[in-house]
Design a protein around this motif. Sequence first.
Motif, PDB file in Angstrom:
ATOM      1  N   HIS A 166     -21.677  10.097  36.682  1.00  0.00           N
ATOM      2  CA  HIS A 166     -21.571  11.623  36.658  1.00  0.00           C
ATOM      3  C   HIS A 166     -20.743  12.420  36.945  1.00  0.00           C
ATOM      4  O   HIS A 166     -20.644  11.947  38.520  1.00  0.00           O
ATOM      5  CB  HIS A 166     -22.880  12.707  37.407  1.00  0.00           C
ATOM      6  CG  HIS A 166     -22.962  14.297  37.202  1.00  0.00           C
ATOM      7  ND1 HIS A 166     -22.613  15.142  37.869  1.00  0.00           N
ATOM      8  CD2 HIS A 166     -23.968  14.350  35.971  1.00  0.00           C
ATOM      9  CE1 HIS A 166     -22.458  15.959  37.194  1.00  0.00           C
ATOM     10  NE2 HIS A 166     -23.038  16.171  36.294  1.00  0.00           N
ATOM     11  N   VAL A 167     -19.233  13.091  36.181  1.00  0.00           N
ATOM     12  CA  VAL A 167     -18.538  13.627  36.591  1.00  0.00           C
ATOM     13  C   VAL A 167     -18.588  15.353  35.959  1.00  0.00           C
ATOM     14  O   VAL A 167     -19.361  15.211  34.858  1.00  0.00           O
ATOM     15  CB  VAL A 167     -17.053  13.193  36.086  1.00  0.00           C
ATOM     16  CG1 VAL A 167     -16.423  13.311  36.655  1.00  0.00           C
ATOM     17  CG2 VAL A 167     -17.322  11.260  37.348  1.00  0.00           C
ATOM     18  N   SER A 168     -18.253  15.884  37.250  1.00  0.00           N
ATOM     19  CA  SER A 168     -18.581  17.364  36.046  1.00  0.00           C
ATOM     20  C   SER A 168     -17.268  17.671  34.891  1.00  0.00           C
ATOM     21  O   SER A 168     -16.571  16.905  34.616  1.00  0.00           O
ATOM     22  CB  SER A 168     -18.056  18.495  36.927  1.00  0.00           C
ATOM     23  OG  SER A 168     -16.633  18.385  37.090  1.00  0.00           O
ATOM     24  N   GLU A 169     -17.466  18.326  33.819  1.00  0.00           N
ATOM     25  CA  GLU A 169     -17.046  18.434  32.551  1.00  0.00           C
ATOM     26  C   GLU A 169     -15.887  19.443  32.638  1.00  0.00           C
ATOM     27  O   GLU A 169     -14.701  18.447  32.316  1.00  0.00           O
ATOM     28  CB  GLU A 169     -17.536  19.191  31.141  1.00  0.00           C
ATOM     29  CG  GLU A 169     -17.309  19.476  30.484  1.00  0.00           C
ATOM     30  CD  GLU A 169     -18.333  19.495  28.736  1.00  0.00           C
ATOM     31  OE1 GLU A 169     -19.157  20.491  29.730  1.00  0.00           O
ATOM     32  OE2 GLU A 169     -17.885  19.491  28.083  1.00  0.00           O
ATOM     33  N   SER A 170     -15.440  19.758  33.899  1.00  0.00           N
ATOM     34  CA  SER A 170     -14.309  20.055  34.378  1.00  0.00           C
ATOM     35  C   SER A 170     -13.611  18.867  34.577  1.00  0.00           C
ATOM     36  O   SER A 170     -12.142  19.410  34.491  1.00  0.00           O
ATOM     37  CB  SER A 170     -14.065  21.657  35.238  1.00  0.00           C
ATOM     38  OG  SER A 170     -14.521  21.094  36.152  1.00  0.00           O
ATOM     39  N   GLU A 171     -13.656  18.247  35.878  1.00  0.00           N
ATOM     40  CA  GLU A 171     -13.110  17.107  36.723  1.00  0.00           C
ATOM     41  C   GLU A 171     -12.249  16.071  34.804  1.00  0.00           C
ATOM     42  O   GLU A 171     -12.582  15.615  34.765  1.00  0.00           O
ATOM     43  CB  GLU A 171     -13.996  16.623  37.314  1.00  0.00           C
ATOM     44  CG  GLU A 171     -13.510  15.440  37.972  1.00  0.00           C
ATOM     45  CD  GLU A 171     -12.082  15.419  38.865  1.00  0.00           C
ATOM     46  OE1 GLU A 171     -11.602  16.641  38.619  1.00  0.00           O
ATOM     47  OE2 GLU A 171     -10.827  14.085  39.311  1.00  0.00           O
ATOM     48  N   ASN A 216     -22.720   9.767  42.309  1.00  0.00           N
ATOM     49  CA  ASN A 216     -21.534  11.265  42.154  1.00  0.00           C
ATOM     50  C   ASN A 216     -20.405  10.209  42.170  1.00  0.00           C
ATOM     51  O   ASN A 216     -20.223   9.365  42.923  1.00  0.00           O
ATOM     52  CB  ASN A 216     -21.448  12.133  43.311  1.00  0.00           C
ATOM     53  CG  ASN A 216     -20.655  13.366  43.246  1.00  0.00           C
ATOM     54  OD1 ASN A 216     -19.385  13.341  42.709  1.00  0.00           O
ATOM     55  ND2 ASN A 216     -19.897  13.389  44.642  1.00  0.00           N
ATOM     56  N   GLY A 239     -17.385  11.987  41.435  1.00  0.00           N
ATOM     57  CA  GLY A 239     -16.592  12.420  41.218  1.00  0.00           C
ATOM     58  C   GLY A 239     -16.267  12.605  43.026  1.00  0.00           C
ATOM     59  O   GLY A 239     -14.740  12.874  43.704  1.00  0.00           O
TER      60      GLY A 239
END
Length: 220
Positions: free
Chosen positions: A120-125, A202, A204
Amino acid sequence: MSQEYPLYVILLGAPGAGKGTQALHISKTLGVAHVSSGDLFRAVRESDTELGRLVKSYYDKGALVPDDVTIRMILERLRQPDCVTGCLLDGFPRTMEQAQALDAALKPQAKRVDKVIYLHVSESELLRRLSGRWLCRNCGASYHTVSAPPKQEGACDLCGGALYQRPDDTLETAKSRLEVYFRQTLPLIDYYMQQGKLSQVNGGQSIEAVEHAMSGALRS
Ligand SMILES: [Zn+2]
């Protein structure tokens, strides 16, 4: 190969999540074959087989390869000797239809999907990573706003030429790629979560931290 590890593992992650790097790490850790749908598409497309010609016909038209063709390609790959004791699936399944076809194919062999890891990586990243590439119009040097920014915005470090983005690297393209990915794949995350097979990692963090978390998730 260690007995404590599951055998059939799926790695889910959006474009830009760093799946390729982690897939190599996991397949090595587990001692199983790495089945990447992207690599397989390339190999099959160049092969002089009926399936290869079929896949190539969609590429030549610029059309999406239909689910049933993708499923056929992957299931043929899973019948190869190096996949008999397991494999890491990367880039497949991407739709519910593909996930159900995989379950249906493994069941008669008393096999199943053992574990699903969602990187999982945030959409903004993801957007930052996918849309950060800039090229020099003059000398072709490549930059990335996150990982390799030019010293001066918009200008090439080497020759001072103007930087530009290819259509594939723009924010618009990144947004639509992610939109398609999440629309198709979020139902899969629910599907595997309900079966108690899903672990989220995670993505990120640093590559080393992600690898460590991956190893933990594989043992859980
Ligand atoms: Zn330049």
